[in-house]
Design an enzyme around this catalytic site. Structure first.
Site, PDB file in Angstrom:
ATOM      1  N   SER A   8     -33.894 125.611  33.729  1.00 27.84           N
ATOM      2  CA  SER A   8     -34.316 124.206  33.689  1.00 27.84           C
ATOM      3  C   SER A   8     -33.094 123.356  33.396  1.00 27.84           C
ATOM      4  CB  SER A   8     -35.367 123.991  32.596  1.00 27.84           C
ATOM      5  OG  SER A   8     -35.401 122.607  32.286  1.00 27.84           O
ATOM      6  N   HIS A  33     -35.393 124.767  38.131  1.00 22.87           N
ATOM      7  CA  HIS A  33     -36.574 124.097  37.569  1.00 22.87           C
ATOM      8  C   HIS A  33     -36.202 122.664  37.184  1.00 22.87           C
ATOM      9  CE1 HIS A  33     -40.514 124.166  35.502  1.00 22.87           C
ATOM     10  NE2 HIS A  33     -39.933 123.479  34.533  1.00 22.87           N
ATOM     11  N   ASP A  35     -37.591 119.179  35.532  1.00 25.81           N
ATOM     12  CA  ASP A  35     -38.634 118.608  34.675  1.00 25.81           C
ATOM     13  C   ASP A  35     -38.696 117.096  34.833  1.00 25.81           C
ATOM     14  OD1 ASP A  35     -39.742 120.869  33.216  1.00 25.81           O
ATOM     15  OD2 ASP A  35     -37.702 121.125  32.452  1.00 25.81           O
ATOM     16  N   MET A  37     -40.464 113.711  33.785  1.00 27.37           N
ATOM     17  CA  MET A  37     -41.276 113.155  32.687  1.00 27.37           C
ATOM     18  C   MET A  37     -41.347 111.636  32.805  1.00 27.37           C
ATOM     19  SD  MET A  37     -39.797 115.352  29.507  1.00 27.37           S
ATOM     20  CE  MET A  37     -39.351 117.088  29.699  1.00 27.37           C
ATOM     21  N   HIS A  66     -41.550 120.259  38.250  1.00 26.31           N
ATOM     22  CA  HIS A  66     -42.634 120.314  37.261  1.00 26.31           C
ATOM     23  C   HIS A  66     -42.941 118.875  36.843  1.00 26.31           C
ATOM     24  CE1 HIS A  66     -43.741 121.632  32.850  1.00 26.31           C
ATOM     25  NE2 HIS A  66     -44.776 121.136  33.502  1.00 26.31           N
ATOM     26  N   MET A  68     -44.535 116.308  34.749  1.00 28.16           N
ATOM     27  CA  MET A  68     -45.221 115.988  33.483  1.00 28.16           C
ATOM     28  C   MET A  68     -45.446 114.488  33.487  1.00 28.16           C
ATOM     29  SD  MET A  68     -42.990 118.519  31.124  1.00 28.16           S
ATOM     30  CE  MET A  68     -41.743 118.593  32.383  1.00 28.16           C
ATOM     31  N   MET A 137     -47.513 126.596  29.957  1.00 29.65           N
ATOM     32  CA  MET A 137     -46.578 126.034  28.973  1.00 29.65           C
ATOM     33  C   MET A 137     -46.689 126.824  27.676  1.00 29.65           C
ATOM     34  SD  MET A 137     -45.018 123.412  30.354  1.00 29.65           S
ATOM     35  CE  MET A 137     -44.082 123.113  28.871  1.00 29.65           C
ATOM     36  N   ASP A 173     -43.144 128.698  30.847  1.00 31.99           N
ATOM     37  CA  ASP A 173     -42.161 127.637  30.599  1.00 31.99           C
ATOM     38  C   ASP A 173     -42.163 127.210  29.135  1.00 31.99           C
ATOM     39  OD1 ASP A 173     -40.470 125.463  30.829  1.00 31.99           O
ATOM     40  OD2 ASP A 173     -41.835 124.265  32.062  1.00 31.99           O
TER      41      ASP A 173
END
Ligand code: DX5
Ligand code: ZN
Length: 214
Positions: A8, A33, A35, A37, A66, A68, A137, A173
């Site tokens: 990540s 990966h 992330d 957000m 991913h 979020m 998660m 993760d």
């Protein structure tokens, strides 16, 4: 299924991101990966489709986005266009899962559902026919470098049980190190995300290889 390692970049040096990506490629990473957000679904902000698009131009590794974010519906088309190879969004967003998952799959991208530590794993049963992978998660989403929540491990075993003969991958993760990687692998995971544990080391090869061989 072989164990795949997905660094990540949340824990990478953003001032030197291209170099960090070259280093994880050379070190044998299987997937990158990413992330995303929004400061609403989680109490942190990261980046959007533009960065994914720029990363796509400099690597052939599959990009695992991913999300979020509270409004996956609005952003999914933008991440598809940016070049994602995997896209997951959270079950807690209460989205039109079936529709969004099939929108992702129509473009040959792998579609996944992510689940937070406090959410009951039975909630994913209704969407198992529509996913390529489940992202479990093992920390509260929002930040890298947190401690693995062991209470989530039973969910990995549950997904193995629920998926029956379906070809569904299981990604874990949060808080992955050599010890927790082994726990996740033994429970049935086949993709491990690791941020802090990889990027805080000098020798990325050694740690990625070590994780794959736990
Ligand atoms: C947390 C992110 C994770 C995170 C993992 O919200 O979804 O992908 O970067 O980082 P580590 O491995 O440091 O727990
Ligand atoms: Zn993540």
């Amino acid at each position: 299924m072989n164990l795949k390692i997905a660094p990540s970049i949340l824990s990478a040096n953003f001032l030197n991101l291209e170099n960090e990506i070259r280093k994880i490629e050379k070190a044998g990473a299987d997937i990158i990966h990413l992330d995303v957000m929004d400061g609403h679904f989680v109490p942190n902000l990261t980046f959007g489709p533009e960065l994914v698009n720029q990363i796509k131009k400099i690597t052939n590794l599959p990009l695992d986005v991913h999300l979020m974010i509270s409004n996956p519906k609005f952003f999914i088309p933008k991440f598809i266009e940016a070049g994602a190879d995997f896209i997951s969004f959270h079950i807690e967003t209460d989205s039109e899962y079936e529709k969004l998952l099939s929108e992702i799959q129509q473009t040959k991208i792998k579609a996944g559902i992510a689940i937070n530590p406090e959410t009951d794993i039975r909630s994913i049963k209704k969407i198992l026919n529509f996913v390529n992978f489940i992202l479990i998660m093992t920390v509260h989403p929002g930040f890298g470098g947190q401690k693995f929540i062991s209470e989530c491990v039973h969910k990995i075993r549950k997904v193995c049980e629920f998926r029956d003969k379906k070809n569904i991958e299981i990604e874990v993760d949060g808080g992955i190190n050599f010890q927790t990687a082994k726990i996740a692998k033994d429970a049935g995971a086949n993709i491990l995300v690791a941020g802090n544990f990889i990027f805080k080391q000098k020798n990325y090869s050694k740690v990625i290889k070590g994780l794959r061989d736990v």
